[in-house]
Design an enzyme around this catalytic site. Structure first.
Site, short mmCIF file in Angstrom:
data_model
loop_
_atom_site.label_atom_id
_atom_site.label_comp_id
_atom_site.label_asym_id
_atom_site.label_seq_id
_atom_site.Cartn_x
_atom_site.Cartn_y
_atom_site.Cartn_z
N ASP A 1 -9.17 -10.21 7.52
CA ASP A 1 -10.89 -10.68 6.91
C ASP A 1 -11.73 -12.16 6.84
O ASP A 1 -12.30 -12.61 7.12
CB ASP A 1 -10.86 -9.92 5.97
CG ASP A 1 -11.25 -8.16 6.04
OD1 ASP A 1 -11.21 -8.03 7.38
OD2 ASP A 1 -11.77 -7.75 5.71
N LYS B 118 5.24 -15.01 -0.46
CA LYS B 118 5.08 -15.29 -1.75
C LYS B 118 6.13 -15.65 -2.02
O LYS B 118 6.62 -15.18 -3.74
CB LYS B 118 3.74 -14.88 -2.25
CG LYS B 118 3.46 -15.50 -3.80
CD LYS B 118 2.90 -16.90 -3.36
CE LYS B 118 2.49 -17.52 -5.18
NZ LYS B 118 1.92 -18.74 -4.93
N ASP C 114 -0.97 -18.61 -0.59
CA ASP C 114 -2.60 -19.07 -1.08
C ASP C 114 -2.77 -20.13 -0.70
O ASP C 114 -3.72 -20.32 0.14
CB ASP C 114 -2.14 -19.41 -2.32
CG ASP C 114 -0.03 -19.82 -2.92
OD1 ASP C 114 0.44 -20.62 -1.96
OD2 ASP C 114 -0.49 -20.17 -3.81
N ASP D 21 -4.26 -7.73 5.39
CA ASP D 21 -5.13 -7.08 5.39
C ASP D 21 -6.31 -8.54 4.53
O ASP D 21 -7.90 -8.05 5.21
CB ASP D 21 -5.38 -6.26 4.31
CG ASP D 21 -6.43 -5.23 4.34
OD1 ASP D 21 -8.07 -5.96 4.65
OD2 ASP D 21 -6.84 -4.40 3.19
N TYR E 78 0.73 -1.10 -0.20
CA TYR E 78 0.05 0.02 0.28
C TYR E 78 1.44 1.06 -0.07
O TYR E 78 0.99 1.27 0.95
CB TYR E 78 -0.83 0.21 1.28
CG TYR E 78 -1.58 -1.15 1.01
CD1 TYR E 78 -2.18 -1.99 0.40
CD2 TYR E 78 -2.72 -1.18 2.49
CE1 TYR E 78 -2.58 -2.92 0.04
CE2 TYR E 78 -3.72 -2.06 2.31
CZ TYR E 78 -3.81 -3.39 1.39
OH TYR E 78 -4.67 -3.97 1.39
#
Length: 352
Positions: free
Chosen positions: A248, A187, A220, A244, A137
């Protein structure tokens, strides 16, 4: 001792309603523990943006700086793009006040049905530690050739040694006081610069915490394991974007995003930290008295703990546990019929 000063930003939609709820619970627990808390409310919101062209005034950061903490409801409203509301309020506050830890606890409570049949109450209890001020971000990038067939956009990620070091240290120190297990989200098999760097720095910091077991999981596979085996996790540390998304997903595993809290922390306590429920402003139910206040109330408990009142924070969490266990005080998102006021009344009664 002078009262601890709380800046309150109710925001938009149900943010206003759950902030009122959190304030009522804070008043009850403050009375019980004889805490001195004072509040000042600010109307910074999408409504303000539509009326005045900005989410907050130009000196908003300077206005907030003297406070001990910030309690935020939710922001977002039709007509104001999400990136405008986010970059106009939340992200400037997080970055100006070096709130580099986004802390999101996840639990399956008695009375809250997880969509996973094997996630029984008490069996899932972990924390997502999200890097909160850099990573994916960033403001670095742009768009070129707008409106032409060859239009393109570039967005840069920024991972610094200082940023990865401090978030890893926070995660390992937190795990040392829990079940001594850290999972690092990565990743590095597909992203060839930033995530191998993340892995290297996390491994360096892990060596300073020999009592904490740790491993790294590709994002993943980690997302799948959060669904297949959420009980295994204790502390998950992740970059801004990965944290983030994972938090959730974890809230959904726990049964409802309506109960999910978060803390944006400056662990050095140089600047005020900010506390907010994970859910959004939910314009579709705003003003109906149907919002679940638990996420905001649990966020307020995190605030109390940060302000040095762990016993008061524990009492608020115990009140949440009691209200969720009672079918009469579960809101619609939990399969119940209770409104916001009924939940708040139960929480206050428990604290009284």
């Amino acid at each position: 001792m002078a009262p601890q000063r709380i800046a309150v930003i109710p925001g938009d939609g149900i943010g206003v309603e759950v902030t009122v709820a959190a304030r009522a619970v804070l008043d009850a627990v403050a009375d019980r523990h004889r805490l001195e808390l004072s509040y000042e409310e600010f109307d910074w919101s999408c409504r303000r943006h539509m009326e005045q062209g900005a989410m907050m005034p130009p000196d908003g950061i300077a206005v907030l700086r003297p406070y001990d903490a910030i309690l935020l409801g939710a922001v977002g409203w039709p007509g104001v793009p999400d990136h405008v509301s986010l970059w106009g309020l939340l992200i400037p506050i997080r970055r100006a006040f070096r709130q580099y830890v986004n802390l999101r606890p996840v639990r399956v409570f008695d009375g809250v049905a997880s969509p996973l049949r094997h996630a029984a109450p008490g069996s899932v209890d972990f924390v997502v530690v999200r890097e909160n001020v850099e990573g994916e971000y960033s403001e670095i990038g742009g768009r070129m050739n707008r409106g032409f067939p060859d239009e393109f956009a570039v967005q840069e990620s920024v991972f610094t040694r200082a940023g990865v070091t401090r978030i890893a240290d926070h995660a390992f120190a937190l795990a040392a006081g829990r079940r001594s297990y850290v999972t690092s989200a990565t990743k590095s098999n597909g992203i060839m610069h930033t995530l191998p760097f993340w892995d290297e720095v996390v491994a360096e910091r892990a060596a300073r915490f020999p009592e904490v077991r740790w491993d790294a999981e590709h994002i993943d596979a980690l997302a799948a394991k959060l669904v297949l085996d959420p009980q295994r996790f204790d502390v998950i540390v992740a970059s801004n974007l990965f944290g983030d998304i994972l938090s959730d997903l974890a809230a959904a595993v726990a049964g409802s995003i309506g109960i999910a809290p978060s803390a944006n922390l400056d662990p050095t306590r140089t600047y005020p930290s900010m506390f907010e429920p994970v859910h959004g402003s939910a314009p579709d139910i705003a003003g109906q008295g149907a919002a679940n206040p638990v996420g905001a109330v649990w966020s307020a408990a995190l605030m109390l703990e940060h302000l040095g009142h762990p016993a008061a924070a524990a009492d608020v969490v115990a009140a949440i546990e009691a209200s969720l266990a009672d079918p009469a005080t579960r809101t619609r998102d939990l399969g119940g019929t209770a409104g916001t006021a009924a939940v708040v009344g139960a929480l206050v009664d428990h604290l009284g």
